[in-house]
Design an enzyme around this catalytic site. Structure first.
Site, short mmCIF file in Angstrom:
data_model
loop_
_atom_site.label_atom_id
_atom_site.label_comp_id
_atom_site.label_asym_id
_atom_site.label_seq_id
_atom_site.Cartn_x
_atom_site.Cartn_y
_atom_site.Cartn_z
N ARG A 40 0.83 -1.17 -0.02
CA ARG A 40 0.12 0.04 -0.11
C ARG A 40 0.84 1.22 -0.01
O ARG A 40 1.81 1.44 0.60
CB ARG A 40 -0.89 -0.02 1.39
CG ARG A 40 -1.46 1.45 1.66
CD ARG A 40 -2.62 1.83 0.78
NE ARG A 40 -3.02 3.02 1.00
CZ ARG A 40 -3.92 3.57 1.82
NH1 ARG A 40 -4.66 2.53 2.50
NH2 ARG A 40 -4.37 4.84 2.07
N ASP A 47 -9.49 -0.67 7.05
CA ASP A 47 -9.97 0.31 7.83
C ASP A 47 -11.02 -0.30 9.07
O ASP A 47 -11.81 -1.09 8.66
CB ASP A 47 -11.09 1.32 7.16
CG ASP A 47 -10.20 2.24 6.47
OD1 ASP A 47 -8.99 2.48 6.82
OD2 ASP A 47 -11.02 2.70 5.39
N ASP A 81 -6.85 -1.35 1.43
CA ASP A 81 -7.12 -0.53 2.51
C ASP A 81 -7.71 -1.17 3.44
O ASP A 81 -8.75 -1.96 3.35
CB ASP A 81 -8.29 0.69 1.94
CG ASP A 81 -8.31 1.83 2.63
OD1 ASP A 81 -7.35 2.07 3.44
OD2 ASP A 81 -9.09 2.71 2.29
#
Length: 216
Positions: A132, A146, A144
């Site tokens: 990333r 989260d 990603d």
């Protein structure tokens, strides 16, 4: 009572252990210690908390990367993946239409004994493992990871705001979460079903032809 230490068990080890337990003659012998780890996996978490993780990828082999991130979460000591949502394809958030490839998105529900700060560190480590890059806000990314919510925690800590400060506005988070937990509540915002109904699902397309699996 001391909680047993849980060492990561890889998906191949787990699958092989289960086959060995069931007497499959085509597999090589599996160490007793591995079999014991598989059998005990669901009872080694003492007083775990539920957390919801959002995954997204719009570079490279998106589906493979999402699955790799799920497997990496499962291989984390003190963490068990309990549910994996369907895959959704969505337009990138916060950028000009057509300026980036579309995202594959999914939500994972976990049980964990890790505190939020350690879970955040693990998420960053997974992102780094999949290369990333954080050169620009809203930029394309291989993965990603989260934290959407952690138990009922509400915190405005700038390092890790809980729940995620924009989760209630994002259909690509709410739609897959609703699929696996229709009665879910987003702390401080209310029912996920109501939040999703309020913002709609424009630009968020279910991909019934794609599937992510629970780690074995």
């Amino acid at each position: 009572m001391t909680r047993p230490t849980r060492h990561p068990v890889t998906a191949p080890q787990a699958a092989a252990a289960r086959r060995a337990v069931h007497g499959d003659p085509t597999v090589q012998p599996v160490p007793t210690s591995v079999v014991d780890q598989v059998d005990a996996a669901d009872i080694t978490l003492s007083n775990p908390k539920q957390a919801v993780i959002s995954l997204g990828s719009n570079l490279g082999n998106r589906l493979e990367t999402l699955q790799g991130a799920i497997d990496a979460l499962e291989d984390t000591p003190g963490l068990r993946v309990k549910a994996v949502s369907p895959v959704y394809e969505t337009e990138p958030w916060g950028v000009e239409p057509g300026s980036q490839p579309s995202y594959f998105n999914a939500v994972v529900v976990i049980k964990t004994t890790l505190p939020p700060s350690s879970l955040l560190e693990r998420g960053h480590a997974i992102e780094e493992a999949f290369d990333r890059v954080r050169d620009e806000r809203w930029g394309p990314r291989t993965i990603d990871v989260d934290i959407v919510a952690y138990a009922d925690v509400v915190s405005d800590d700038p390092v890790l705001t809980l729940p995620h400060p924009r989760a209630h506005q994002r259909a690509f988070v709410l739609a897959p979460w609703h699929d696996v937990q229709p009665e879910a509540q987003l702390p401080g915002h209310g029912a996920v079903a109501e939040l999703l109904a309020g913002i709609g699902v424009a630009g968020v397309q279910p991909r019934a032809d794609l599937e992510l699996r629970l780690p074995e």
